[in-house]
Motif scaffolding. Structure first.
Motif, mmCIF file in Angstrom:
data_model
loop_
_atom_site.group_PDB
_atom_site.id
_atom_site.type_symbol
_atom_site.label_atom_id
_atom_site.label_comp_id
_atom_site.label_asym_id
_atom_site.label_seq_id
_atom_site.Cartn_x
_atom_site.Cartn_y
_atom_site.Cartn_z
ATOM 1 N N LYS A 31 0.824 -1.212 0.000
ATOM 2 C CA LYS A 31 0.000 0.000 0.000
ATOM 3 C C LYS A 31 0.855 1.258 0.000
ATOM 4 C CE LYS A 31 -4.189 -1.850 2.098
ATOM 5 N NZ LYS A 31 -5.181 -1.684 3.179
ATOM 6 N N PHE A 32 2.069 1.132 0.559
ATOM 7 C CA PHE A 32 2.951 2.296 0.580
ATOM 8 C C PHE A 32 3.466 2.628 -0.815
ATOM 9 C CE2 PHE A 32 7.270 4.065 0.922
ATOM 10 C CZ PHE A 32 6.992 5.217 1.637
ATOM 11 N N THR A 33 3.971 1.585 -1.533
ATOM 12 C CA THR A 33 4.522 1.853 -2.868
ATOM 13 C C THR A 33 3.437 2.252 -3.851
ATOM 14 O OG1 THR A 33 4.350 -0.505 -3.436
ATOM 15 C CG2 THR A 33 6.453 0.271 -2.510
ATOM 16 N N GLN A 34 2.227 1.794 -3.641
ATOM 17 C CA GLN A 34 1.127 2.134 -4.543
ATOM 18 C C GLN A 34 0.307 3.338 -4.054
ATOM 19 O OE1 GLN A 34 0.867 0.715 -7.501
ATOM 20 N NE2 GLN A 34 2.696 -0.475 -6.939
ATOM 21 N N GLN A 35 0.795 3.976 -2.982
ATOM 22 C CA GLN A 35 0.159 5.183 -2.451
ATOM 23 C C GLN A 35 -1.317 4.948 -2.134
ATOM 24 O OE1 GLN A 35 0.931 8.648 -4.834
ATOM 25 N NE2 GLN A 35 3.092 8.149 -5.103
ATOM 26 N N GLU A 36 -1.549 3.834 -1.426
ATOM 27 C CA GLU A 36 -2.904 3.491 -1.037
ATOM 28 C C GLU A 36 -3.112 3.552 0.468
ATOM 29 O OE1 GLU A 36 -3.664 -0.316 -2.653
ATOM 30 O OE2 GLU A 36 -3.699 0.346 -4.744
ATOM 31 N N LEU A 37 -2.183 4.174 1.186
ATOM 32 C CA LEU A 37 -2.324 4.306 2.628
ATOM 33 C C LEU A 37 -3.479 5.248 2.956
ATOM 34 C CD1 LEU A 37 1.418 4.654 3.666
ATOM 35 C CD2 LEU A 37 -0.048 2.683 4.030
ATOM 36 N N PRO A 38 -4.086 5.067 4.121
ATOM 37 C CA PRO A 38 -5.159 5.991 4.513
ATOM 38 C C PRO A 38 -4.624 7.427 4.575
ATOM 39 C CG PRO A 38 -5.117 4.077 5.954
ATOM 40 C CD PRO A 38 -3.893 3.993 5.098
ATOM 41 N N ALA A 39 -5.354 8.344 4.018
ATOM 42 C CA ALA A 39 -4.899 9.732 3.975
ATOM 43 C C ALA A 39 -6.093 10.662 3.983
ATOM 44 C CB ALA A 39 -4.048 9.974 2.724
ATOM 45 N N CYS A 40 -5.837 11.852 4.484
ATOM 46 C CA CYS A 40 -6.848 12.900 4.469
ATOM 47 C C CYS A 40 -6.741 13.645 3.138
ATOM 48 C CB CYS A 40 -6.630 13.856 5.643
ATOM 49 S SG CYS A 40 -7.790 15.235 5.672
ATOM 50 N N LYS A 41 -7.794 13.630 2.395
ATOM 51 C CA LYS A 41 -7.803 14.287 1.081
ATOM 52 C C LYS A 41 -8.944 15.304 1.032
ATOM 53 C CE LYS A 41 -5.940 10.123 -1.091
ATOM 54 N NZ LYS A 41 -6.152 9.045 -2.077
ATOM 55 N N PRO A 42 -8.719 16.445 1.664
ATOM 56 C CA PRO A 42 -9.805 17.433 1.720
ATOM 57 C C PRO A 42 -10.080 18.037 0.350
ATOM 58 C CG PRO A 42 -7.776 18.369 2.558
ATOM 59 C CD PRO A 42 -7.508 16.919 2.313
ATOM 60 N N ILE A 43 -11.305 18.351 0.125
ATOM 61 C CA ILE A 43 -11.699 19.031 -1.106
ATOM 62 C C ILE A 43 -11.692 20.529 -0.829
ATOM 63 C CG2 ILE A 43 -13.534 19.328 -2.809
ATOM 64 C CD1 ILE A 43 -14.458 16.495 -2.168
ATOM 65 N N LEU A 44 -10.829 21.246 -1.520
ATOM 66 C CA LEU A 44 -10.668 22.675 -1.262
ATOM 67 C C LEU A 44 -11.761 23.453 -1.975
ATOM 68 C CD1 LEU A 44 -6.781 22.977 -1.529
ATOM 69 C CD2 LEU A 44 -8.186 22.726 0.514
ATOM 70 N N THR A 45 -12.904 23.518 -1.316
ATOM 71 C CA THR A 45 -13.999 24.312 -1.856
ATOM 72 C C THR A 45 -13.719 25.791 -1.618
ATOM 73 O OG1 THR A 45 -15.226 24.222 0.213
ATOM 74 C CG2 THR A 45 -15.599 22.422 -1.363
ATOM 75 N N PRO A 46 -14.358 26.684 -2.362
ATOM 76 C CA PRO A 46 -14.139 28.125 -2.153
ATOM 77 C C PRO A 46 -14.394 28.556 -0.717
ATOM 78 C CG PRO A 46 -15.267 27.758 -4.222
ATOM 79 C CD PRO A 46 -15.193 26.428 -3.547
ATOM 80 N N LYS A 47 -15.441 27.990 -0.101
ATOM 81 C CA LYS A 47 -15.751 28.398 1.276
ATOM 82 C C LYS A 47 -14.622 28.012 2.227
ATOM 83 C CE LYS A 47 -20.775 28.165 0.716
ATOM 84 N NZ LYS A 47 -22.037 27.520 1.160
ATOM 85 N N TRP A 48 -14.041 26.802 2.038
ATOM 86 C CA TRP A 48 -12.943 26.367 2.891
ATOM 87 C C TRP A 48 -11.710 27.260 2.695
ATOM 88 C CZ3 TRP A 48 -11.997 23.672 7.028
ATOM 89 C CH2 TRP A 48 -12.895 22.685 7.440
ATOM 90 N N VAL A 49 -11.364 27.543 1.462
ATOM 91 C CA VAL A 49 -10.176 28.350 1.180
ATOM 92 C C VAL A 49 -10.326 29.750 1.765
ATOM 93 C CG1 VAL A 49 -8.814 29.413 -0.657
ATOM 94 C CG2 VAL A 49 -9.580 27.042 -0.882
ATOM 95 N N ILE A 50 -11.482 30.362 1.552
ATOM 96 C CA ILE A 50 -11.723 31.714 2.076
ATOM 97 C C ILE A 50 -11.678 31.710 3.596
ATOM 98 C CG2 ILE A 50 -13.456 33.529 2.248
ATOM 99 C CD1 ILE A 50 -14.328 32.739 -0.616
ATOM 100 N N SER A 51 -12.273 30.669 4.213
ATOM 101 C CA SER A 51 -12.294 30.590 5.686
ATOM 102 C C SER A 51 -10.884 30.464 6.252
ATOM 103 C CB SER A 51 -13.149 29.397 6.125
ATOM 104 O OG SER A 51 -14.469 29.542 5.673
ATOM 105 N N VAL A 52 -10.044 29.648 5.599
ATOM 106 C CA VAL A 52 -8.665 29.469 6.074
ATOM 107 C C VAL A 52 -7.885 30.774 5.978
ATOM 108 C CG1 VAL A 52 -6.470 28.342 5.594
ATOM 109 C CG2 VAL A 52 -8.573 27.001 5.625
ATOM 110 N N PHE A 53 -8.011 31.481 4.853
ATOM 111 C CA PHE A 53 -7.314 32.759 4.697
ATOM 112 C C PHE A 53 -7.773 33.771 5.745
ATOM 113 C CE2 PHE A 53 -6.210 31.687 0.124
ATOM 114 C CZ PHE A 53 -4.849 31.695 0.356
ATOM 115 N N VAL A 54 -9.059 33.830 5.998
ATOM 116 C CA VAL A 54 -9.573 34.759 7.010
ATOM 117 C C VAL A 54 -9.055 34.389 8.391
ATOM 118 C CG1 VAL A 54 -11.663 35.544 8.192
ATOM 119 C CG2 VAL A 54 -11.625 35.393 5.699
#
Length: 348
Positions: A31-54
Motif C-alpha cells: 500500500k505504501f509503494t502504490q500510495q494506497e495508505l489511509p490519507a486525508c484528502k480534503p476538497i478545497l472548496t471556495p468556502k474552505w479556502v476563504i475561511s482558512v485565509f480569514v
C-alpha cells in the motif's frame, strides 16, 4: 525407436520451451509503494479556502500589531565612536591604534531622550566583522577550553596555537581577537555600575568552559589581538571571553557588555569614559556603544511584527479577492463541462 524419438522430441521441447526468467523492475506490491495508505484528502472548496485565509489573517494581524508595539516600546541609544575617538590631527588611524604609547581615552556624552527602566542592557556593536568566516570559526579547540588535561591540545588553533613552543590557552583566532574596549558610565558625577555577572549563557559557563582551566601564554606573541585575560581566573568565570566565543552569524552584531540596574530619566546626560583599544580600522569596521531596554519580546526588532502584518494582510486580501470572484463568477463544484476534452473546439 519411434517411441524413443518421440520421447527425445518431447523432452527437448520441454527443456527448450521454458523461457528464461527475467528480473522484473516492478516493485513489490504494498500500500505504501502504490500510495494506497489511509490519507486525508480534503476538497478545497471556495468556502474552505476563504475561511482558512480569514482565520490566518485574524490570528497573524493581532500578533503583528502586538509585536510591533512591543518593539517600539524599547528605548535604544546608539553611539558610534570609532571615528569620533580618533584625534583630528591623526591621518593614519591604523598606526594610531597600533601605537601602545598613545593613550586611547575618549569621552562621549549621551542624552537620554526617553525614560529607560532598569535593567538597561549595555552592548557593543561591531559592523563589517565576519565572525562567520570558515577559518575563523574553526580556529578554536573546545576540548582545551573544557578540560585541564587537554591544555596542550592546540589542534585547529593555527595560527594562534603556540608561542615559543608552548601551548596557548585559550588558543585560536577567536580568543586572540577578543574585544578589549572598556566603558565607564557616569551620571551627574555618579558612577553607574555596569554589572557583568551572568552576561553569558549558563550552559556555556557550566559545560563548555572549565572551572579548572586557566589562561596561559595568552597574548604573549609578537602581535596582540585583543584583551589580555586574567591568568588567575578560570575560563568559566571570564564571561567577556565566553560571550565573544559564541560567534555571530552576520557581519553586524551586538554582544552583551553588562547591565545597569538604575532607571535613567529623560534629559539625563550620561558621560562615557571609554578606551578605544580595539582595531577595526584595518578592515573598515565600525564600533558602537548601545544602551537598550527590553520588553516581553526582547530587544528592538521591527521585522517580526512587520512580517506577521504582511502575511496577515496578504491573507485578508486573498480572502476578499476569492470571495469577490466566487460571487461574480460562481462555479459548480465538480462540473465536467470545465474539462478540456468536454469543451467545444475553438473556431467551430
Amino acid at each position: 525407436m519411434d517411441s524413443h524419438a518421440a520421447g527425445s522430441s518431447s523432452g527437448g521441447s520441454g527443456d527448450g520451451g521454458a523461457a528464461p526468467r527475467r528480473n522484473s523492475r516492478k516493485p513489490k506490491y504494498s500500500k505504501f509503494t502504490q500510495q494506497e495508505l489511509p490519507a486525508c484528502k480534503p476538497i478545497l472548496t471556495p468556502k474552505w479556502v476563504i475561511s482558512v485565509f480569514v482565520l490566518v489573517g485574524v490570528i497573524f494581524v493581532p500578533i503583528g500589531v502586538a509585536s510591533l508595539r512591543a518593539s517600539r516600546q524599547v528605548v535604544e541609544i546608539v553611539d558610534r565612536y570609532d571615528d569620533a575617538c580618533v584625534p583630528t590631527n591623526v591621518t593614519d588611524k591604523l598606526a594610531y591604534i597600533r601605537d601602545k604609547t598613545i593613550p586611547k581615552i575618549c569621552t562621549r556624552n549621551l542624552t537620554i531622550t526617553k525614560e529607560m527602566k532598569q535593567p538597561i542592557f549595555v552592548y557593543y556593536q561591531l559592523d563589517n566583522f565576519y565572525q562567520n568566516h570558515r577559518r575563523y570559526v574553526k580556529s578554536r579547540n573546545d576540548a582545551q577550553l573544557r578540560d585541564k588535561s587537554k591544555a596542550s591540545d592546540t589542534s585547529n588553533c593555527d595560527p594562534e596555537a603556540t608561542v615559543d613552543g608552548k601551548p596557548i590557552v585559550p588558543c585560536g583566532l577567536i580568543a586572540w581577537s577578543l574585544f578589549n574596549d572598556t566603558y565607564n558610565l557616569v551620571r551627574n558625577n555618579e558612577n553607574l555600575t555596569v554589572d557583568k555577572k551572568d552576561i553569558s549563557w549558563k550552559s556555556d559557563r557550566e559545560h563548555k568552559f572549565g572551572s579548572d582551566v586557566f589562561p596561559t601564554n595568552f597574548q604573549k606573541g609578537p602581535l596582540q589581538g585583543g584583551k589580555i585575560l586574567n591568568s588567575s581566573m578560570p575560563l568559566s568565570e571570564q564571561e567577556d571571553l565566553i560571550v565573544w566565543m559564541r560567534t555571530a552569524a552576520l557581519p553586524t552584531f551586538r554582544k552583551l557588555y553588562g547591565r545597569i540596574y538604575v532607571d535613567l530619566k529623560v534629559n539625563d546626560t550620561i558621560t562615557v569614559h571609554l578606551e578605544n583599544n580595539y582595531n577595526t580600522y584595518s578592515f573598515g569596521g565600525k564600533k558602537k556603544l548601545v544602551l537598550s531596554t527590553t520588553t516581553w519580546l526582547g530587544g528592538k526588532n521591527n521585522f517580526l511584527g512587520l512580517a506577521y502584518l504582511t502575511v496577515g494582510g496578504l491573507c485578508f486580501f486573498l480572502a476578499f479577492a476569492f470571495t469577490l470572484l466566487y460571487l461574480i463568477k460562481p462555479r459548480k463544484l465538480g462540473d465536467n463541462n470545465y474539462l478540456s476534452w468536454n469543451r467545444p473546439p475553438v473556431g467551430r
